[in-house]
Design a protein around this motif. Structure first.
Motif, PDB file in Angstrom:
ATOM      1  N   CYS A 233      97.753  60.265  33.767  1.00 16.39           N
ATOM      2  CA  CYS A 233      96.451  59.598  33.659  1.00 16.39           C
ATOM      3  C   CYS A 233      95.924  59.311  35.070  1.00 16.39           C
ATOM      4  N   THR A 235      93.062  57.717  37.484  1.00 16.47           N
ATOM      5  CA  THR A 235      91.966  56.765  37.612  1.00 16.47           C
ATOM      6  C   THR A 235      91.024  57.255  38.704  1.00 16.47           C
ATOM      7  N   GLY A 240      87.246  52.238  37.254  1.00 15.34           N
ATOM      8  CA  GLY A 240      86.388  53.253  36.665  1.00 15.34           C
ATOM      9  C   GLY A 240      87.034  53.963  35.500  1.00 15.34           C
ATOM     10  N   THR A 241      86.518  55.159  35.206  1.00 18.80           N
ATOM     11  CA  THR A 241      87.015  55.935  34.079  1.00 18.80           C
ATOM     12  C   THR A 241      88.326  56.624  34.445  1.00 18.80           C
ATOM     13  N   THR A 242      88.932  57.243  33.438  1.00 19.78           N
ATOM     14  CA  THR A 242      90.202  57.938  33.650  1.00 19.78           C
ATOM     15  C   THR A 242      90.121  59.350  33.066  1.00 19.78           C
ATOM     16  N   LYS A 243      90.983  60.205  33.562  1.00 21.68           N
ATOM     17  CA  LYS A 243      91.161  61.553  33.032  1.00 21.68           C
ATOM     18  C   LYS A 243      92.649  61.772  32.801  1.00 21.68           C
ATOM     19  N   THR A 244      92.972  62.366  31.633  1.00 15.64           N
ATOM     20  CA  THR A 244      94.379  62.528  31.257  1.00 15.64           C
ATOM     21  C   THR A 244      94.681  63.987  30.939  1.00 15.64           C
TER      22      THR A 244
END
Length: 439
Positions: A233, A235, A240-244
């Motif tokens: 994951c 950040t 802010g948003t996350t990408k996984t």
């Protein structure tokens, strides 16, 4: 002749050298001249910061010059004549790519962090070292580093740390690039392995940072073929948003042979001279490397042959107990003893079955004949009964008819006329009496 040659000096880093001999062999000493160590390429995650590891070397005669100036680090896009996108002496407002010179240039460390890196900036970047304008120390280090952008972070890499052996401690490693060390990805395991997890941020030989998580567990046969998952994951910015992204690994547990069994075809007693095939089966990982056959003679196991199958032309000497053994690099296992029975006289052996079959056939024929006789006798008895019943009815009818006719004839007989004889009168009967009685 003056030429410029590029070569790899240490750990895959690119070194830019100015040498005069066309076929000169590059050594570590030469790489301590005008040289630069950095990764050849870096992948930046969109929306996240990017660290570019960077170290340089200059000729020894320029060390004093470097120490007596205020050095600046610059990054040029595309080539040594390209636009300057970052200058360590300028503010973010003036720089095209925002960031900070993390390394100390006096220590020959040019590591830089860019705050963000978007798709439009994918290109080659050249580092330039320079002092004040009055200082002659100015140099472009070639060939530079290729930086590419991705909106989808790379999948974590799952690898076993050594062989995974049944019953022993095993370790799995899950690693994901950390292009932004200030916001490294968090790693999460999905498995039914239990065990313990340890995570840490590591620097590779190329200077790039990697987040690594190690899962330690006790391997068992039930883990073989199990899919283990590890998610990374990212950040993008603080708060802010996350990408996984997720990586998978199917476990390969090594184990010694199991469930070893010896089979015979055909089964049961085998007549003399007939071929019988003995087959050994076993489950192992890696697969069985060698099979061995043994015969149990009076409790002592004697080696017979090697191979998965054993073919025998059966004789009396071959009868007995047989077992096989399966081997691989992790161990071996023997099967249970299997009997091989010798059949000396096939006809003698078959005699009880033949006699039994004949007796069953005779019994069936006897029952069939008895049933036929019984049905035939029943039909005859029924016919006789019907016949007797019909005759009895006819006799009774005839008797009644005869009785009725006699009485009727007697009642209807005509009376005799005086003086006239009756031609139907019996001379010895009633008429004669009446004639004598007349006056």
């Amino acid at each position: 002749m003056h030429i410029k040659e590029k070569t790899l000096c240490h750990f895959g880093y690119i070194c830019d050298l100015n040498i005069h001999d066309l076929h000169y062999s590059v050594t570590g000493a030469l790489c301590q001249q005008w040289s630069l160590w950095m990764p050849q390429s870096i992948v930046a995650v969109g929306g996240s910061c990017l660290m570019v590891p960077c170290r340089f070397q200059i000729p020894a005669e320029f060390d004093a010059t470097l120490n007596n100036c205020t050095p600046h680090g610059l990054w040029k896009k595309h080539s040594e004549w390209g636009n300057i996108v970052f200058h360590s002496a300028q503010t973010d407002a003036k720089n095209i790519i925002k960031g900070v010179m993390l390394g100390n240039l006096l220590n020959k460390n040019c590591t830089t962090i860019f705050n963000s890196f978007s798709a439009g900036y994918d290109d080659t970047y050249i580092f330039r070292l320079e002092c004040a304008e009055t200082n002659p120390l100015k140099y472009n280090f070639l060939p530079g580093v290729n930086i590419n952008h991705t909106d989808t972070p790379p999948k974590p890499q799952l690898i076993p740390m050594g062989n995974i052996m049944e019953g022993e401690w095993a370790r799995l490693s899950c690693s994901a690039p950390a292009p932004c060390p200030t916001l490294p990805p968090s790693l999460t395991w999905t498995s039914r392995l239990g065990g313990s997890v340890e995570s840490r941020l590591q620097e590779g030989v190329d200077g790039l940072m990697t987040m690594t998580s190690t899962l330690t567990f006790t391997a068992s046969l039930g883990h073989h073929g199990l899919m283990v998952k590890c998610a990374a994951c990212y950040t993008l910015q603080p708060g802010g948003t996350t990408k996984t992204t997720q990586g998978n690994l199917t476990l390969n547990v090594l184990y010694a042979p199991k469930n070893t069994v010896a089979l015979s075809n055909p089964t049961g007693p085998v007549p003399e001279g007939r071929a019988v095939t003995l087959t050994c089966q076993s489950d192992a990982n890696p697969p069985v490397e060698r099979y061995s056959w043994y015969k149990d003679i009076s409790g002592k196991e004697t080696w017979k042959a090697n191979g998965k199958t054993l073919v025998l032309l059966v004789s009396k000497a071959d009868s007995g107990l047989y077992l096989c053994e399966a081997h691989n690099q992790n161990g071996s296992q023997r099967s249970k003893a299997m009997p091989l029975e010798f059949e000396s006289d096939q006809s003698f052996k078959m005699a009880p079955y033949i006699i039994c079959g004949v007796m069953v056939l005779l019994y069936v024929l006897t029952v069939t004949v008895d049933v036929y006789k019984y049905k035939s006798l029943s039909r005859r008895l029924k016919q006789i009964e019907l016949s007797l019943s019909g005759k009895a009815d006819n006799t009774y009818t005839n008797l009644r008819m005869a009785s009725t006719s006699s009485d009727y004839d007697e009642l209807q007989m005509p009376r005799a006329v005086p003086g006239k004889s009756n031609s139907h009168e019996n001379p010895n009967g009633i008429g004669r009496g009446r004639e004598r009685a007349a006056p």
